[in-house]
Design an enzyme around this catalytic site. Structure first.
Site, PDB file in Angstrom:
ATOM      1  N   GLU A 362       0.841  -1.223   0.000  1.00 18.24           N
ATOM      2  CA  GLU A 362       0.000   0.000   0.000  1.00 18.24           C
ATOM      3  C   GLU A 362       0.867   1.261   0.000  1.00 18.24           C
ATOM      4  O   GLU A 362       0.536   2.264   0.643  1.00 18.24           O
ATOM      5  CB  GLU A 362      -1.030  -0.020   1.141  1.00 18.24           C
TER       6      GLU A 362
HETATM    7  N1  CAA Z   1      -6.685  11.440  -4.121  1.00 16.47           N
HETATM    8  C1  CAA Z   1      -7.249  11.823  -5.300  1.00 16.47           C
HETATM    9  N2  CAA Z   1      -6.529  12.103  -6.407  1.00 16.47           N
HETATM   10  C2  CAA Z   1      -5.190  12.000  -6.329  1.00 16.47           C
HETATM   11  C3  CAA Z   1      -4.529  11.618  -5.153  1.00 16.47           C
HETATM   12  C4  CAA Z   1      -5.335  11.342  -4.010  1.00 16.47           C
HETATM   13  N3  CAA Z   1      -4.784  10.965  -2.850  1.00 16.47           N
HETATM   14  N4  CAA Z   1      -3.209  11.597  -5.367  1.00 16.47           N
HETATM   15  C5  CAA Z   1      -3.025  11.979  -6.638  1.00 16.47           C
HETATM   16  N5  CAA Z   1      -4.226  12.216  -7.231  1.00 16.47           N
HETATM   17  C6  CAA Z   1      -4.474  12.684  -8.587  1.00 16.47           C
HETATM   18  C7  CAA Z   1      -3.722  13.999  -8.820  1.00 16.47           C
HETATM   19  O1  CAA Z   1      -4.500  15.099  -8.409  1.00 16.47           O
HETATM   20  C8  CAA Z   1      -3.520  13.977 -10.311  1.00 16.47           C
HETATM   21  O2  CAA Z   1      -4.721  14.382 -10.942  1.00 16.47           O
HETATM   22  P1  CAA Z   1      -4.710  15.386 -12.225  1.00 16.47           P
HETATM   23  O3  CAA Z   1      -4.047  14.654 -13.335  1.00 16.47           O
HETATM   24  O4  CAA Z   1      -6.149  15.637 -12.489  1.00 16.47           O
HETATM   25  O5  CAA Z   1      -3.941  16.582 -11.785  1.00 16.47           O
HETATM   26  C9  CAA Z   1      -3.321  12.494 -10.622  1.00 16.47           C
HETATM   27  O6  CAA Z   1      -3.906  11.780  -9.520  1.00 16.47           O
HETATM   28  C10 CAA Z   1      -1.864  12.118 -10.755  1.00 16.47           C
HETATM   29  O7  CAA Z   1      -1.218  12.523  -9.558  1.00 16.47           O
HETATM   30  P2  CAA Z   1       0.367  12.541  -9.421  1.00 16.47           P
HETATM   31  O8  CAA Z   1       0.949  13.327 -10.569  1.00 16.47           O
HETATM   32  O9  CAA Z   1       0.698  12.964  -8.041  1.00 16.47           O
HETATM   33  O10 CAA Z   1       0.709  11.001  -9.668  1.00 16.47           O
HETATM   34  P3  CAA Z   1       2.088  10.263  -9.744  1.00 16.47           P
HETATM   35  O11 CAA Z   1       2.110   9.425 -10.971  1.00 16.47           O
HETATM   36  O12 CAA Z   1       3.228  11.207  -9.509  1.00 16.47           O
HETATM   37  O13 CAA Z   1       1.987   9.212  -8.516  1.00 16.47           O
HETATM   38  C11 CAA Z   1       2.109   8.475  -6.245  1.00 16.47           C
HETATM   39  C12 CAA Z   1       1.751   9.598  -7.223  1.00 16.47           C
HETATM   40  C13 CAA Z   1       1.675   8.997  -4.881  1.00 16.47           C
HETATM   41  C14 CAA Z   1       3.603   8.195  -6.228  1.00 16.47           C
HETATM   42  C15 CAA Z   1       1.321   7.195  -6.633  1.00 16.47           C
HETATM   43  O14 CAA Z   1       1.812   6.630  -7.828  1.00 16.47           O
HETATM   44  C16 CAA Z   1       1.369   6.132  -5.558  1.00 16.47           C
HETATM   45  O15 CAA Z   1       0.637   6.208  -4.583  1.00 16.47           O
HETATM   46  N6  CAA Z   1       2.237   5.109  -5.717  1.00 16.47           N
HETATM   47  C17 CAA Z   1       2.232   3.964  -4.803  1.00 16.47           C
HETATM   48  C18 CAA Z   1       1.289   2.906  -5.302  1.00 16.47           C
HETATM   49  C19 CAA Z   1       0.711   2.094  -4.178  1.00 16.47           C
HETATM   50  O16 CAA Z   1       0.467   2.558  -3.081  1.00 16.47           O
HETATM   51  N7  CAA Z   1       0.447   0.836  -4.488  1.00 16.47           N
HETATM   52  C20 CAA Z   1      -0.184  -0.008  -3.532  1.00 16.47           C
HETATM   53  C21 CAA Z   1      -0.836  -1.142  -4.234  1.00 16.47           C
HETATM   54  S1  CAA Z   1      -2.211  -1.789  -3.360  1.00 16.47           S
HETATM   55  C22 CAA Z   1      -1.624  -2.764  -2.153  1.00 16.47           C
HETATM   56  O17 CAA Z   1      -0.469  -2.819  -1.854  1.00 16.47           O
HETATM   57  C23 CAA Z   1      -2.697  -3.521  -1.445  1.00 16.47           C
HETATM   58  C24 CAA Z   1      -2.187  -4.697  -0.742  1.00 16.47           C
HETATM   59  O18 CAA Z   1      -1.974  -5.724  -1.331  1.00 16.47           O
HETATM   60  C25 CAA Z   1      -1.965  -4.651   0.709  1.00 16.47           C
END
Ligand code: CAA
Length: 378
Positions: A362
């Protein structure tokens, strides 16, 4: 923020504590041997735990988010496996449908998920898209009344066991994260292929699998939200999901502290219990301080979520800190147990193995720092 739990929250805590001791603890060994706790999830459904926050009109218990976090925290003290299964099932398996689904989708899926008849899962991560989730390669192409999905997913918690999967795929490869869409996919759909079952360091009773989609046809009615909204759906649900993993981490840290404290009071070396040796007492003091700080961060984030307030930064902080507390406490617990801590005769080696992944899934600790700094810097 009120630091006291309400009567309702205390009732939930006591009920889950009792269930964990009487039903889950005796099954931990089988889970360690790789058995998935399907029968326990059925019982959790009967107790209302599989749909804690879902509205009663969809078969849920309609309790607040803090109650849900209390449940994960209590389960994880006994079994981090049960904590992660409930967290993934609820935060990222059920809630995307509740928050972004239309009424038909909610009526069709949420009551079964809330009763525990169905288990939920979340399919974002791919072989080439882990931390950089937005670079996913799974494609969904519209064809008449269906979308045709092709691609593969990895590290899917509850995979293979789950009945309903929230799958993220690109419907417009030119549009980056704005071209990602979310779909509700049922196990058994032709083209839905369950692949390798990962052999993991810890969380042995939790299933983690690879999935492949080959020419998998999903009706247009199973598109969640609008085309292109998928990445936001993923991120918004991960915000709250991370509080669940933080609560799981807290549970592991608390269990390690409790085991180490009990052992240190019993184990006599150099003529007195080792708890009275300052080297051990200081370790316990540091563990207890980290547990307390983690608890405040976890329940602060949960409180914000319960109030419907933004919690992305606080959730990331809670997960970052609590997962480190879990790892540190587990390491120190093994150290306090000495040679015995390195054996399977005591639970601390399991806490040690289970703790590590809380800093990875996550969103890794590095991703939590990115999320926090983005919030700080705007
Ligand atoms: N809520 C709503 N929208 C969001 C948001 C949020 N928290 N965070 C970003 N966004 C939106 C942004 O506003 C943006 O929208 P616009 O294009 O309209 O402006 C869009 O999403 C893209 O945002 P970023 O440019 O910030 O995105 P990014 O590509 O730089 O990535 C990141 C951001 C935080 C690094 C993201 O890729 C991330 O969270 N990576 C980690 C992935 C992750 O957590 N994976 C877990 C898998 S599930 C799991 O593990 C479950 C399990 O098995 C236990």
């Amino acid at each position: 923020m009120n630091l006291q739990f309400t009567d309702e929250q205390l009732m939930m805590r006591n009920m889950v504590r009792d269930f964990a001791q009487t039903e889950i603890a005796p099954f931990v060994e089988q889970m360690e041997a790789g058995e998935f706790p399907r029968h326990l999830l059925k019982k959790m459904g009967e107790l209302g735990l599989m749909g804690i926050t879902a509205p009663t009109e969809y078969g849920g218990a309609e309790m607040d988010f803090t109650s849900y976090i209390i449940a994960i925290n209590e389960l994880s003290k006994v079994s981090a496996v049960m904590g992660v299964i409930l967290s993934v099932h609820t935060s990222v398996g059920t809630n995307p449908i509740l928050y972004f689904g239309n009424d038909i989708q909610k009526q069709k899926y949420v009551p079964k998920l809330a009763s525990g008849e169905f288990i939920g899962a979340f399919c974002l991560t791919e072989p080439g898209a882990g931390s950089d989730a937005g670079s996913l390669k799974t494609r969904a192409v519209r064809d008449g009344d269906d979308y045709v999905l092709d691609g593969s997913k990895v590290f899917i918690t509850n995979g293979g066991e789950a009945d309903v999967y929230i799958v993220f795929a690109s419907t417009n490869s030119e549009a980056g994260t704005r071209g990602i869409s979310a779909f509700i996919v049922e196990k058994g759909t032709p083209g839905f292929i369950i692949g390798k079952d990962e052999k993991k360091m810890g969380l042995h009773g939790s299933r983690t699998v690879q999935l492949t989609f080959e020419n998998m046809r999903i009706p247009v009615g199973n598109l969640l939200g609008n085309e292109g909204e998928g990445f936001k759906i993923a991120m918004a649900n991960l915000d709250a999901g991370r509080i669940g993993i933080a609560a799981q981490s807290l549970g592991i840290a608390e269990a390690a502290l409790e085991a180490a404290t009990d052992y240190a009071k019993e184990r006599v070396q150099f003529g007195k219990p080792i708890a009275q040796q300052q080297a051990v007492g200081f370790k316990l003091a540091d563990m207890a301080t980290a547990v307390e700080a983690a608890k405040l961060l976890v329940y602060r984030a949960a409180h914000l979520r319960s109030e419907g307030l933004p919690c992305g930064k606080e959730a990331a902080m809670a997960k970052l800190f609590a997962s480190q507390a879990a790892m540190d406490s587990a390491i120190e617990a093994v150290q306090i147990f000495g040679g015995y801590g390195y054996t399977e005769d005591y639970p601390v080696e399991r806490y040690f193995r289970d703790a590590k992944v809380t800093q990875i899934y996550e969103g890794t600790s590095e991703i939590q720092r990115i999320v926090i700094s983005k919030h700080l810097l705007g």
